[in-house]
Scaffold this motif. Structure first.
Motif, PDB file in Angstrom:
ATOM      1  N   UNK A 212      -1.398 -16.224  52.102  1.00  0.00           N
ATOM      2  CA  UNK A 212      -1.930 -15.157  52.561  1.00  0.00           C
ATOM      3  C   UNK A 212      -2.821 -15.088  53.466  1.00  0.00           C
ATOM      4  N   UNK A 213      -3.255 -14.084  54.064  1.00  0.00           N
ATOM      5  CA  UNK A 213      -3.997 -14.081  55.395  1.00  0.00           C
ATOM      6  C   UNK A 213      -3.303 -14.298  56.563  1.00  0.00           C
ATOM      7  N   UNK A 214      -4.229 -14.520  57.610  1.00  0.00           N
ATOM      8  CA  UNK A 214      -3.832 -14.972  58.904  1.00  0.00           C
ATOM      9  C   UNK A 214      -3.618 -13.443  59.542  1.00  0.00           C
ATOM     10  N   UNK A 215      -4.465 -12.440  59.194  1.00  0.00           N
ATOM     11  CA  UNK A 215      -4.384 -11.267  60.010  1.00  0.00           C
ATOM     12  C   UNK A 215      -5.844 -10.459  59.586  1.00  0.00           C
ATOM     13  N   UNK A 216      -6.015  -9.113  60.348  1.00  0.00           N
ATOM     14  CA  UNK A 216      -7.352  -8.577  60.110  1.00  0.00           C
ATOM     15  C   UNK A 216      -7.067  -7.583  58.411  1.00  0.00           C
ATOM     16  N   UNK A 217      -8.163  -7.469  57.957  1.00  0.00           N
ATOM     17  CA  UNK A 217      -8.036  -6.622  56.583  1.00  0.00           C
ATOM     18  C   UNK A 217      -9.173  -5.816  56.689  1.00  0.00           C
TER      19      UNK A 217
END
Length: 279
Positions: A212-217
Protein backbone atom coordinates in the motif's frame (compact mmCIF):
# COMPACT_ATOMS: atom_id res chain seq x y z
CA UNK A 1 45.12 -16.80 54.41
CA UNK A 2 46.86 -19.90 55.80
CA UNK A 3 49.90 -21.66 54.49
CA UNK A 4 49.78 -25.36 53.60
CA UNK A 5 52.62 -27.64 52.71
CA UNK A 6 53.21 -26.18 49.27
CA UNK A 7 50.83 -23.26 48.78
CA UNK A 8 48.63 -20.68 50.43
CA UNK A 9 44.98 -21.27 51.23
CA UNK A 10 42.41 -18.46 51.23
CA UNK A 11 39.57 -18.42 53.72
CA UNK A 12 36.02 -18.08 52.42
CA UNK A 13 35.97 -14.50 53.75
CA UNK A 14 39.12 -13.63 51.80
CA UNK A 15 37.76 -15.19 48.61
CA UNK A 16 34.58 -13.19 49.14
CA UNK A 17 36.50 -9.91 49.35
CA UNK A 18 39.00 -10.66 46.58
CA UNK A 19 36.41 -11.87 44.07
CA UNK A 20 33.54 -9.59 45.12
CA UNK A 21 31.15 -12.48 45.72
CA UNK A 22 29.21 -13.23 48.90
CA UNK A 23 30.11 -16.03 51.27
CA UNK A 24 26.55 -17.29 50.90
CA UNK A 25 27.10 -17.64 47.15
CA UNK A 26 30.36 -19.50 47.68
CA UNK A 27 28.66 -21.91 50.07
CA UNK A 28 25.93 -22.47 47.48
CA UNK A 29 28.55 -23.16 44.79
CA UNK A 30 30.00 -25.76 47.12
CA UNK A 31 26.56 -27.29 47.75
CA UNK A 32 25.86 -27.80 44.04
CA UNK A 33 29.38 -28.94 43.27
CA UNK A 34 30.40 -25.97 41.18
CA UNK A 35 33.32 -24.70 43.29
CA UNK A 36 34.34 -26.75 46.29
CA UNK A 37 36.93 -25.74 48.89
CA UNK A 38 40.28 -27.46 48.62
CA UNK A 39 40.54 -27.83 52.36
CA UNK A 40 38.05 -27.95 55.23
CA UNK A 41 39.33 -27.53 58.78
CA UNK A 42 38.64 -30.49 61.01
CA UNK A 43 38.16 -28.49 64.19
CA UNK A 44 35.95 -25.60 63.03
CA UNK A 45 34.77 -26.70 59.55
CA UNK A 46 36.25 -23.57 57.94
CA UNK A 47 36.55 -23.62 54.15
CA UNK A 48 39.85 -22.82 52.43
CA UNK A 49 40.56 -22.34 48.73
CA UNK A 50 43.73 -22.43 46.64
CA UNK A 51 44.59 -19.66 44.22
CA UNK A 52 43.75 -21.96 41.33
CA UNK A 53 40.27 -22.63 42.70
CA UNK A 54 39.78 -18.95 43.48
CA UNK A 55 40.33 -18.18 39.77
CA UNK A 56 37.22 -20.19 38.94
CA UNK A 57 35.06 -17.34 40.27
CA UNK A 58 35.83 -14.87 37.42
CA UNK A 59 35.22 -17.70 34.94
CA UNK A 60 31.79 -18.36 36.44
CA UNK A 61 30.98 -14.64 36.32
CA UNK A 62 31.85 -14.57 32.63
CA UNK A 63 29.75 -17.64 31.93
CA UNK A 64 26.91 -15.93 33.78
CA UNK A 65 27.36 -12.87 31.57
CA UNK A 66 26.95 -15.13 28.53
CA UNK A 67 23.68 -16.45 29.90
CA UNK A 68 24.75 -19.87 31.12
CA UNK A 69 22.86 -21.31 34.09
CA UNK A 70 24.83 -22.65 37.04
CA UNK A 71 24.03 -26.25 36.19
CA UNK A 72 25.31 -25.66 32.66
CA UNK A 73 28.59 -24.24 33.94
CA UNK A 74 29.56 -27.43 35.73
CA UNK A 75 30.22 -29.27 32.48
CA UNK A 76 32.16 -26.28 31.14
CA UNK A 77 34.36 -26.07 34.23
CA UNK A 78 35.03 -29.79 34.03
CA UNK A 79 35.47 -29.83 30.26
CA UNK A 80 38.78 -31.04 28.94
CA UNK A 81 38.01 -31.11 25.20
CA UNK A 82 36.80 -28.56 22.70
CA UNK A 83 33.86 -30.85 21.91
CA UNK A 84 32.25 -30.05 25.25
CA UNK A 85 32.59 -26.30 24.71
CA UNK A 86 31.46 -26.44 21.10
CA UNK A 87 28.30 -28.34 22.03
CA UNK A 88 27.42 -26.05 24.94
CA UNK A 89 28.22 -22.81 23.10
CA UNK A 90 26.31 -23.86 19.98
CA UNK A 91 23.25 -24.63 22.07
CA UNK A 92 23.56 -21.34 23.94
CA UNK A 93 23.90 -19.37 20.71
CA UNK A 94 20.68 -20.91 19.39
CA UNK A 95 18.94 -20.20 22.70
CA UNK A 96 20.05 -16.57 22.75
CA UNK A 97 19.06 -16.04 19.11
CA UNK A 98 15.54 -17.14 20.00
CA UNK A 99 15.56 -14.86 23.04
CA UNK A 100 16.79 -11.99 20.86
CA UNK A 101 13.90 -12.62 18.44
CA UNK A 102 11.38 -12.57 21.28
CA UNK A 103 12.84 -9.39 22.81
CA UNK A 104 12.88 -7.65 19.41
CA UNK A 105 9.27 -8.65 18.84
CA UNK A 106 8.21 -7.37 22.25
CA UNK A 107 10.20 -4.14 21.93
CA UNK A 108 8.82 -3.40 18.45
CA UNK A 109 5.23 -4.03 19.57
CA UNK A 110 5.50 -1.85 22.68
CA UNK A 111 7.40 0.96 20.91
CA UNK A 112 4.92 1.13 18.01
CA UNK A 113 1.94 1.19 20.35
CA UNK A 114 3.61 3.91 22.45
CA UNK A 115 4.14 5.98 19.29
CA UNK A 116 0.44 5.62 18.40
CA UNK A 117 -0.57 6.89 21.84
CA UNK A 118 1.71 9.93 21.42
CA UNK A 119 0.26 10.54 17.95
CA UNK A 120 -3.31 10.38 19.28
CA UNK A 121 -2.51 12.76 22.15
CA UNK A 122 -1.03 15.30 19.72
CA UNK A 123 -4.05 15.05 17.42
CA UNK A 124 -6.52 15.50 20.29
CA UNK A 125 -4.59 18.22 22.13
CA UNK A 126 -4.08 20.26 18.95
CA UNK A 127 -7.44 19.39 17.35
CA UNK A 128 -5.75 18.24 14.15
CA UNK A 129 -8.83 17.55 12.03
CA UNK A 130 -8.13 19.49 8.84
CA UNK A 131 -7.68 17.78 5.48
CA UNK A 132 -4.16 17.71 4.05
CA UNK A 133 -2.39 16.10 1.12
CA UNK A 134 0.73 14.04 1.80
CA UNK A 135 2.85 11.27 0.34
CA UNK A 136 2.06 7.80 1.67
CA UNK A 137 5.15 5.60 1.80
CA UNK A 138 5.05 2.36 -0.18
CA UNK A 139 5.14 -0.41 2.42
CA UNK A 140 4.42 -4.11 2.67
CA UNK A 141 1.71 -5.35 5.01
CA UNK A 142 0.10 -8.56 6.09
CA UNK A 143 -3.56 -8.81 5.10
CA UNK A 144 -6.65 -10.98 5.33
CA UNK A 145 -9.77 -10.50 3.23
CA UNK A 146 -12.94 -10.61 5.31
CA UNK A 147 -16.66 -9.97 5.23
CA UNK A 148 -17.51 -6.57 6.70
CA UNK A 149 -20.70 -5.56 8.50
CA UNK A 150 -19.59 -2.18 9.93
CA UNK A 151 -19.08 -3.72 13.36
CA UNK A 152 -15.88 -1.88 14.17
CA UNK A 153 -15.18 -3.51 17.51
CA UNK A 154 -15.31 -6.98 15.94
CA UNK A 155 -13.13 -5.79 13.06
CA UNK A 156 -10.47 -3.94 15.04
CA UNK A 157 -10.20 -6.56 17.81
CA UNK A 158 -10.32 -9.27 15.20
CA UNK A 159 -10.29 -12.91 16.32
CA UNK A 160 -10.01 -14.35 12.80
CA UNK A 161 -7.16 -12.02 11.89
CA UNK A 162 -5.35 -12.87 15.14
CA UNK A 163 -5.74 -16.59 14.45
CA UNK A 164 -4.51 -16.07 10.89
CA UNK A 165 -1.35 -14.31 12.09
CA UNK A 166 -0.68 -17.18 14.48
CA UNK A 167 -1.27 -19.74 11.73
CA UNK A 168 1.51 -18.23 9.60
CA UNK A 169 3.82 -18.07 12.66
CA UNK A 170 4.15 -14.31 12.61
CA UNK A 171 3.39 -11.28 14.76
CA UNK A 172 1.89 -7.90 13.96
CA UNK A 173 2.61 -4.37 15.11
CA UNK A 174 1.48 -0.82 14.51
CA UNK A 175 -2.08 0.33 13.84
CA UNK A 176 -4.83 -1.94 12.63
CA UNK A 177 -6.04 -0.73 9.22
CA UNK A 178 -8.97 -1.57 6.98
CA UNK A 179 -8.57 -1.26 3.22
CA UNK A 180 -11.94 -0.59 1.54
CA UNK A 181 -11.79 -1.67 -2.14
CA UNK A 182 -14.57 0.78 -3.07
CA UNK A 183 -14.73 4.31 -1.71
CA UNK A 184 -18.23 4.61 -3.18
CA UNK A 185 -19.49 1.53 -1.32
CA UNK A 186 -17.86 2.76 1.90
CA UNK A 187 -19.65 6.09 1.58
CA UNK A 188 -22.98 4.40 0.91
CA UNK A 189 -22.53 1.85 3.69
CA UNK A 190 -22.82 -1.09 1.29
CA UNK A 191 -19.29 -2.52 1.66
CA UNK A 192 -19.30 -6.31 1.91
CA UNK A 193 -15.61 -7.25 1.62
CA UNK A 194 -12.56 -5.53 3.09
CA UNK A 195 -8.91 -6.30 3.69
CA UNK A 196 -7.68 -6.30 7.27
CA UNK A 197 -4.17 -4.84 7.11
CA UNK A 198 -1.33 -4.58 9.62
CA UNK A 199 2.45 -4.53 9.55
CA UNK A 200 4.15 -7.87 10.23
CA UNK A 201 7.25 -8.09 12.38
CA UNK A 202 8.76 -11.15 10.66
CA UNK A 203 9.25 -11.61 6.90
CA UNK A 204 6.10 -12.69 5.08
CA UNK A 205 5.32 -15.19 2.36
CA UNK A 206 4.31 -13.45 -0.86
CA UNK A 207 0.73 -14.78 -0.74
CA UNK A 208 0.17 -13.09 2.62
CA UNK A 209 1.35 -9.62 1.61
CA UNK A 210 -0.14 -6.50 0.14
CA UNK A 211 1.66 -3.30 -0.79
CA UNK A 212 0.00 0.00 0.00
CA UNK A 213 1.16 3.54 -0.66
CA UNK A 214 3.67 4.97 -3.07
CA UNK A 215 1.32 7.83 -3.99
CA UNK A 216 -0.31 11.01 -2.72
CA UNK A 217 -3.28 10.79 -0.39
CA UNK A 218 -5.82 13.12 1.11
CA UNK A 219 -5.52 12.58 4.85
CA UNK A 220 -7.76 13.63 7.70
CA UNK A 221 -7.86 12.63 11.36
CA UNK A 222 -11.21 11.81 12.91
CA UNK A 223 -11.61 12.22 16.67
CA UNK A 224 -14.43 10.24 18.22
CA UNK A 225 -16.66 7.26 17.61
CA UNK A 226 -16.32 5.16 14.48
CA UNK A 227 -20.06 5.61 13.94
CA UNK A 228 -19.33 9.16 12.75
CA UNK A 229 -16.52 8.38 10.32
CA UNK A 230 -18.83 9.15 7.39
CA UNK A 231 -18.74 12.85 8.30
CA UNK A 232 -14.97 12.93 7.90
CA UNK A 233 -15.23 11.15 4.55
CA UNK A 234 -17.66 13.86 3.42
CA UNK A 235 -15.24 16.55 4.63
CA UNK A 236 -12.41 14.99 2.60
CA UNK A 237 -14.53 14.73 -0.55
CA UNK A 238 -15.62 18.39 -0.29
CA UNK A 239 -12.00 19.47 0.22
CA UNK A 240 -10.78 17.39 -2.72
CA UNK A 241 -13.42 18.89 -5.02
CA UNK A 242 -12.64 22.44 -3.94
CA UNK A 243 -8.88 22.03 -4.39
CA UNK A 244 -8.80 20.45 -7.83
CA UNK A 245 -8.06 16.84 -6.93
CA UNK A 246 -9.60 13.57 -8.02
CA UNK A 247 -10.09 10.61 -5.64
CA UNK A 248 -9.00 7.07 -6.34
CA UNK A 249 -11.29 4.09 -6.02
CA UNK A 250 -10.15 2.84 -2.59
CA UNK A 251 -9.88 4.19 0.93
CA UNK A 252 -7.88 3.22 3.99
CA UNK A 253 -8.87 3.67 7.62
CA UNK A 254 -5.94 3.70 10.03
CA UNK A 255 -6.97 3.24 13.66
CA UNK A 256 -4.44 5.20 15.70
CA UNK A 257 -6.22 4.57 19.01
CA UNK A 258 -9.35 2.51 19.42
CA UNK A 259 -10.82 -0.29 21.53
CA UNK A 260 -7.33 -1.67 22.16
CA UNK A 261 -6.31 1.51 23.99
CA UNK A 262 -9.39 3.16 25.52
CA UNK A 263 -12.96 2.28 26.35
CA UNK A 264 -14.02 5.87 25.70
CA UNK A 265 -15.08 6.25 22.03
CA UNK A 266 -14.74 10.03 22.33
CA UNK A 267 -10.96 9.45 22.61
CA UNK A 268 -10.70 7.30 19.47
CA UNK A 269 -8.40 8.72 16.79
CA UNK A 270 -8.70 7.43 13.21
CA UNK A 271 -6.85 8.60 10.12
CA UNK A 272 -8.71 8.31 6.82
CA UNK A 273 -6.50 8.09 3.72
CA UNK A 274 -7.77 8.37 0.14
CA UNK A 275 -5.54 8.27 -2.93
CA UNK A 276 -5.75 11.53 -4.91
CA UNK A 277 -4.44 12.92 -8.17
CA UNK A 278 -4.26 16.56 -9.20
CA UNK A 279 -6.68 17.31 -12.04
Amino acid sequence: MVEGKSEYYYSIGEVSKICNVSKKTLRFYDKIGLISPDKVSDDNNYRYYTRKTLLSVPIIKYYKQMGFKLEEMRELLEGTTYTVFEKQFRRKIDELKELERQVFQSYTSVKDWYDLILEAELVIDNKVTEVSVKYMENNEYCYLEQDFEFNYMESVINIDFTNFIESINNAITGPVMINFPSLKDRMEGTTQKVRMVQRAICPLEEQNTIRLGGHMVASCYHIGSHDDLGKTYEKILRWVECHGYQCGEESLERYVTDYWTTKNPAQFVTEILIKVNKI
